[in-house]
Design a protein around this motif. Structure first.
Motif, mmCIF file in Angstrom:
data_model
loop_
_atom_site.group_PDB
_atom_site.id
_atom_site.type_symbol
_atom_site.label_atom_id
_atom_site.label_comp_id
_atom_site.label_asym_id
_atom_site.label_seq_id
_atom_site.Cartn_x
_atom_site.Cartn_y
_atom_site.Cartn_z
ATOM 1 N N PRO A 162 0.825 -1.212 0.000
ATOM 2 C CA PRO A 162 0.000 0.000 0.000
ATOM 3 C C PRO A 162 0.859 1.261 0.000
ATOM 4 O O PRO A 162 1.853 1.359 0.718
ATOM 5 C CB PRO A 162 -0.803 -0.129 1.304
ATOM 6 C CG PRO A 162 -0.022 -1.078 2.156
ATOM 7 C CD PRO A 162 0.624 -2.036 1.208
ATOM 8 N N ARG A 166 0.715 4.813 -7.233
ATOM 9 C CA ARG A 166 -0.352 5.802 -7.250
ATOM 10 C C ARG A 166 -1.587 5.283 -7.978
ATOM 11 O O ARG A 166 -2.692 5.789 -7.749
ATOM 12 C CB ARG A 166 0.134 7.086 -7.913
ATOM 13 C CG ARG A 166 1.223 7.805 -7.132
ATOM 14 C CD ARG A 166 1.373 9.222 -7.640
ATOM 15 N NE ARG A 166 2.507 9.895 -7.033
ATOM 16 C CZ ARG A 166 2.847 11.154 -7.319
ATOM 17 N NH1 ARG A 166 2.136 11.843 -8.204
ATOM 18 N NH2 ARG A 166 3.887 11.707 -6.748
ATOM 19 N N SER A 167 -1.400 4.307 -8.863
ATOM 20 C CA SER A 167 -2.531 3.757 -9.613
ATOM 21 C C SER A 167 -2.208 2.335 -10.028
ATOM 22 O O SER A 167 -1.050 1.958 -10.196
ATOM 23 C CB SER A 167 -2.834 4.622 -10.840
ATOM 24 O OG SER A 167 -1.658 4.872 -11.597
ATOM 25 N N ARG A 212 -6.181 -2.577 0.808
ATOM 26 C CA ARG A 212 -6.882 -1.580 0.008
ATOM 27 C C ARG A 212 -5.888 -0.850 -0.889
ATOM 28 O O ARG A 212 -4.734 -0.668 -0.529
ATOM 29 C CB ARG A 212 -7.580 -0.540 0.908
ATOM 30 C CG ARG A 212 -8.622 -1.122 1.857
ATOM 31 C CD ARG A 212 -9.856 -1.580 1.114
ATOM 32 N NE ARG A 212 -10.891 -2.040 2.034
ATOM 33 C CZ ARG A 212 -11.039 -3.298 2.448
ATOM 34 N NH1 ARG A 212 -10.186 -4.231 2.034
ATOM 35 N NH2 ARG A 212 -12.009 -3.624 3.266
ATOM 36 N N ILE A 213 -6.361 -0.422 -2.055
ATOM 37 C CA ILE A 213 -5.579 0.444 -2.927
ATOM 38 C C ILE A 213 -6.499 1.520 -3.496
ATOM 39 O O ILE A 213 -7.708 1.322 -3.622
ATOM 40 C CB ILE A 213 -4.911 -0.324 -4.092
ATOM 41 C CG1 ILE A 213 -5.927 -1.202 -4.842
ATOM 42 C CG2 ILE A 213 -3.743 -1.146 -3.606
ATOM 43 C CD1 ILE A 213 -5.341 -1.928 -6.034
ATOM 44 N N ASP A 214 -5.908 2.644 -3.832
ATOM 45 C CA ASP A 214 -6.636 3.722 -4.503
ATOM 46 C C ASP A 214 -6.413 3.610 -6.008
ATOM 47 O O ASP A 214 -5.428 3.041 -6.465
ATOM 48 C CB ASP A 214 -6.133 5.083 -4.017
ATOM 49 C CG ASP A 214 -6.411 5.293 -2.536
ATOM 50 O OD1 ASP A 214 -7.465 4.828 -2.056
ATOM 51 O OD2 ASP A 214 -5.559 5.917 -1.858
ATOM 52 N N ASN A 215 -7.343 4.152 -6.759
ATOM 53 C CA ASN A 215 -7.181 4.297 -8.213
ATOM 54 C C ASN A 215 -6.965 2.951 -8.908
ATOM 55 O O ASN A 215 -5.857 2.617 -9.341
ATOM 56 C CB ASN A 215 -6.011 5.244 -8.523
ATOM 57 C CG ASN A 215 -6.209 6.623 -7.937
ATOM 58 O OD1 ASN A 215 -7.311 7.149 -7.944
ATOM 59 N ND2 ASN A 215 -5.138 7.201 -7.412
ATOM 60 N N MET A 245 -14.570 -0.247 -1.597
ATOM 61 C CA MET A 245 -13.379 0.246 -2.287
ATOM 62 C C MET A 245 -13.757 0.715 -3.684
ATOM 63 O O MET A 245 -14.402 -0.016 -4.428
ATOM 64 C CB MET A 245 -12.346 -0.889 -2.376
ATOM 65 C CG MET A 245 -10.969 -0.463 -2.796
ATOM 66 S SD MET A 245 -9.819 -1.882 -2.731
ATOM 67 C CE MET A 245 -9.638 -2.222 -4.475
ATOM 68 N N GLU A 246 -13.364 1.903 -4.043
ATOM 69 C CA GLU A 246 -13.689 2.425 -5.359
ATOM 70 C C GLU A 246 -12.851 1.735 -6.429
ATOM 71 O O GLU A 246 -11.654 1.528 -6.258
ATOM 72 C CB GLU A 246 -13.454 3.935 -5.408
ATOM 73 C CG GLU A 246 -14.446 4.738 -4.575
ATOM 74 C CD GLU A 246 -14.305 6.226 -4.802
ATOM 75 O OE1 GLU A 246 -13.598 6.605 -5.760
ATOM 76 O OE2 GLU A 246 -14.893 6.994 -4.031
ATOM 77 N N ALA A 247 -13.492 1.375 -7.528
ATOM 78 C CA ALA A 247 -12.794 0.753 -8.645
ATOM 79 C C ALA A 247 -13.621 0.930 -9.901
ATOM 80 O O ALA A 247 -14.855 0.888 -9.855
ATOM 81 C CB ALA A 247 -12.558 -0.732 -8.382
ATOM 82 N N LYS A 276 -2.548 10.287 -12.849
ATOM 83 C CA LYS A 276 -2.309 10.015 -11.422
ATOM 84 C C LYS A 276 -0.845 10.219 -11.046
ATOM 85 O O LYS A 276 -0.522 10.434 -9.870
ATOM 86 C CB LYS A 276 -2.713 8.568 -11.087
ATOM 87 C CG LYS A 276 -4.125 8.188 -11.514
ATOM 88 C CD LYS A 276 -5.179 9.005 -10.785
ATOM 89 C CE LYS A 276 -6.591 8.523 -11.082
ATOM 90 N NZ LYS A 276 -7.032 8.762 -12.470
#
Length: 279
Positions: A162, A166-167, A212-215, A245-247, A276
């Motif tokens: 994590p 960034r993406s 969890r990860i972003d983007n 989680m957004e995806a 990103k």
């Protein structure tokens, strides 16, 4: 650590290179490819890691993905390792989905694979350190992507680290090796029968266990012959939904599992990552 230049070719104003080095992780020579866009001397560029799928070498994506123009336009370095150790004394299997060309980006614990098949350590630790030292990359601006088995690799590497990337994106990824024949075969062979040991190599299990990860961006073709039995994209959809989680998980009518599919959307992925990766 010394790097041997196998080839360097001008491409879209930049350089497409192939390089070889002696790997401490795998105990073999490893080959990888790097595309470096045209840039001013002294600049450090963001880097996109690309992990390829079953049967591939470093070369498949380099020839078939058609990422060069997009990477040149957005000023993004792309690095692509091989998918397994190779060479004399390296164990192999007659099947296409196990052994050489099918490392699954895991650190094997079972004989005879454990001696050389340490692909997790190679892609997470050794190769990034090598690239950071030898090429004009900004390691504070990293992204990762991949196709099929490499999509599995991109998802799991990102989830286990994590904040590093960034993406994260993937094309037709194996989202849950715990729940498909490819994964069951590979993880049993490399890691043994204890399925608890498999969870760190399963994107859905990692999310279920709190990673969890972003983007996150995933593209999957609806005409993919492997969708129902091996890829099971809906398992990732369920996992991210339950985790809140957004995806962006996009299904595309008519597209199959091939590099024709990947090359159709690769420029979108590079542009999305580049956004990103802005400083």
């Amino acid at each position: 650590m010394s790097i041997e230049t196998v080839s360097e070719t001008k491409c879209f104003g930049g350089s497409q290179g192939v390089y070889k080095h002696a790997s401490a992780a795998t105990g073999t020579d490893m080959t990888f490819q790097v595309f470096i866009p045209e840039h001013r001397e002294g600049d450090k560029l963001p880097v996109l890691w690309w992990l390829s799928g079953l049967t591939c070498t470093h070369e498949n994506a380099m020839i078939k993905c058609h990422y060069h123009q997009a990477c040149a336009e957005h000023g993004v370095v792309l690095v692509g390792p091989d998918t397994s150790p190779r060479g004399e004394g390296v164990p192999d299997d007659e099947a296409y989905d196990f052994g050489q060309g099918a490392g699954f980006y895991v650190d094997a614990t079972q004989d005879p694979w454990a001696q050389h098949f340490q692909m997790r350590r190679y892609v997470e630790e050794e190769l990034p350190a090598l690239v950071a030292d030898a090429f004009p990359v900004d390691m504070d601006r990293q992204a990762i992507s991949g196709h099929s088995m490499g999509g599995h690799g991109a998802l799991t590497v990102s989830l286990r680290n994590p904040g590093r990337f960034r993406s994260t994106s993937a094309f037709a990824p194996i989202v849950s090796p715990l729940n498909c024949p490819w994964g069951e075969k590979a993880l049993t062979g490399y890691l043994g029968d204890d399925k608890d040991a498999w969870r760190k190599y399963d994107a859905c299990a990692l999310i279920e266990d709190g990673a969890r990860i972003d983007n996150l961006l995933v593209d999957q073709g609806r005409a993919d012959d492997y969708l129902d039995d091996e890829l099971k994209t809906w398992l990732l959809e369920d996992a991210v939904r339950k985790a809140g989680m957004e995806a962006a998980i996009r299904l595309h009518e008519g597209y199959d599992h091939s590099y024709f599919f990947v090359s159709t959307f690769i420029a979108e992925h590079v542009a999305w990552h580049a956004e990103k990766l802005k400083a």
